[in-house]
Design a protein around this motif. Structure first.
Motif, short mmCIF file in Angstrom:
data_model
loop_
_atom_site.label_atom_id
_atom_site.label_comp_id
_atom_site.label_asym_id
_atom_site.label_seq_id
_atom_site.Cartn_x
_atom_site.Cartn_y
_atom_site.Cartn_z
N ALA A 60 0.79 -1.17 0.11
CA ALA A 60 -0.03 0.07 -0.01
C ALA A 60 0.85 1.26 0.00
O ALA A 60 0.54 2.33 -0.69
N ALA A 61 1.97 1.30 0.97
CA ALA A 61 2.86 2.40 0.93
C ALA A 61 3.47 2.89 -0.25
O ALA A 61 3.57 3.89 -0.82
N SER A 62 3.89 1.57 -1.28
CA SER A 62 4.67 1.89 -2.35
C SER A 62 3.83 2.78 -3.38
O SER A 62 4.17 3.36 -4.36
N ILE A 63 2.47 2.37 -3.42
CA ILE A 63 1.54 3.12 -4.28
C ILE A 63 1.12 4.59 -3.69
O ILE A 63 0.94 5.49 -4.50
N ARG A 64 0.94 4.62 -2.45
CA ARG A 64 0.57 5.84 -1.76
C ARG A 64 1.58 7.01 -1.32
O ARG A 64 1.30 8.13 -1.43
N LEU A 65 2.75 6.61 -0.92
CA LEU A 65 3.62 7.34 -0.61
C LEU A 65 4.85 7.53 -1.48
O LEU A 65 5.34 6.67 -2.35
N ASP A 66 5.53 8.56 -1.40
CA ASP A 66 6.79 8.91 -2.03
C ASP A 66 7.58 10.01 -1.17
O ASP A 66 7.31 10.43 -0.10
N GLY A 67 8.89 10.30 -1.79
CA GLY A 67 9.76 10.98 -1.10
C GLY A 67 10.04 10.81 0.41
O GLY A 67 10.26 9.69 0.68
N GLN A 68 10.08 11.84 1.39
CA GLN A 68 10.43 11.62 2.63
C GLN A 68 9.29 10.63 3.34
O GLN A 68 9.57 9.93 4.15
N ASP A 69 8.16 10.97 2.85
CA ASP A 69 6.97 10.18 3.56
C ASP A 69 7.42 8.51 3.38
O ASP A 69 7.37 7.73 4.34
N LEU A 70 7.84 8.20 2.02
CA LEU A 70 8.19 6.63 1.98
C LEU A 70 9.29 6.28 2.56
O LEU A 70 9.29 5.23 3.01
N ALA A 71 10.25 7.18 2.52
CA ALA A 71 11.65 6.84 3.46
C ALA A 71 11.24 6.74 4.90
O ALA A 71 11.64 5.78 5.49
N MET A 72 10.39 7.85 5.38
CA MET A 72 10.06 7.37 7.05
C MET A 72 9.27 6.04 7.15
O MET A 72 9.47 5.41 8.23
N PHE A 73 8.49 5.84 6.41
CA PHE A 73 7.67 4.70 6.14
C PHE A 73 8.63 3.45 6.33
O PHE A 73 8.39 2.54 7.14
N LYS A 74 9.52 3.44 5.25
CA LYS A 74 10.57 2.34 5.40
C LYS A 74 11.44 2.16 6.72
O LYS A 74 11.83 1.07 7.09
N ALA A 75 11.85 3.14 7.09
CA ALA A 75 12.51 3.26 8.37
C ALA A 75 11.85 2.66 9.51
O ALA A 75 12.29 1.90 10.37
N VAL A 76 10.46 2.95 9.66
CA VAL A 76 9.59 2.68 10.51
C VAL A 76 9.50 1.07 10.54
O VAL A 76 9.37 0.28 11.49
N MET A 77 9.20 0.57 9.34
CA MET A 77 9.04 -0.94 8.98
C MET A 77 10.43 -1.57 9.56
O MET A 77 10.21 -2.74 10.04
N ALA A 78 11.37 -1.05 9.21
CA ALA A 78 13.02 -1.75 9.68
C ALA A 78 13.05 -1.89 11.09
O ALA A 78 13.25 -2.85 11.61
N ILE A 79 12.56 -0.69 11.94
CA ILE A 79 12.56 -0.70 13.27
C ILE A 79 11.73 -1.77 13.79
O ILE A 79 11.79 -2.58 14.80
N HIS A 80 10.44 -1.78 13.08
CA HIS A 80 9.25 -2.70 13.54
C HIS A 80 10.05 -4.33 13.35
O HIS A 80 9.65 -5.06 14.28
#
Length: 199
Positions: A60-80
């Protein structure tokens, strides 16, 4: 565990905190799907393993997010992801005590314990003797100290903070969105994960 109530309490707090993490992750999926219904939450919570849950969110994120939002999302997923295996160990392991070590617990994976117990029972039923029946199990054991469990609780609490702030950062409400983004970008673990993204 009744002999180690303080350590049992820390484990319980870890698992309860992770339940809140799961709820926040389900709300993030609802936000990414632009759904205000209970359906997205129900779908996320029905997925039984953490990888499937993260995959649903990432799609869902790969379709809805880009730029800094997508980078933050990926960082949070890595921490999770970095903490989810520890949560699984707590939830799906067998604990025991060491009588003269009040600040330690023995832990073993449930599957390994069940396999050992099955073999031990078969030997007993066949009247076979075993000089050291616990030998196969010993190599599967891990020791948790009270300090280890407290550190896990601290980390799980941080994961909750991170996913709840990501939920805010993806909010359509400007004040909430700005607060969530600023909080996330100020965290050293988030910064490190953004600098070194995982595939």
């Amino acid at each position: 565990m009744a002999d180690r109530p303080e350590m049992a309490s820390i484990i319980a707090r870890c698992l309860l905190t992770w339940s809140l993490v799961d709820v926040e992750m389900s709300l993030i999926l609802g936000t990414l799907l632009d759904s205000r219904s209970d359906a997205a939450v129900a779908v996320y919570l029905s997925l039984q393993n953490a990888r499937a849950q993260r995959d649903a969110l990432s799609s869902a994120a790969s379709i809805r997010l880009d730029g800094q939002d997508l980078a933050m999302f990926k960082a949070v997923m890595a921490i999770h992801k970095s903490s989810s295996s520890e949560r699984n160990d707590l939830a799906h392991g067998i604990f025991g005590v060491i009588s003269n070590e009040p600040d330690q617990l023995i832990w073993c994976p449930s599957a390994k314990f069940a396999a050992w117990l099955t073999r031990a029972n078969q030997k007993a039923w066949n009247l076979e003797t075993d000089i050291d029946p616990q030998a196969p199990l010993r190599k599967e054991l891990f020791i948790y100290t009270k300090a280890d469990l407290e550190a896990m609780f601290t980390q799980f609490s941080f994961v909750f903070d991170v996913v709840s702030r990501l939920h805010m950062a993806l909010s359509p409400i400007e004040g909430s969105r700005d607060f969530g983004r600023q909080w996330l970008l100020a965290q050293s673990q988030v910064q490190a994960a953004m600098r070194n993204p995982q595939p």
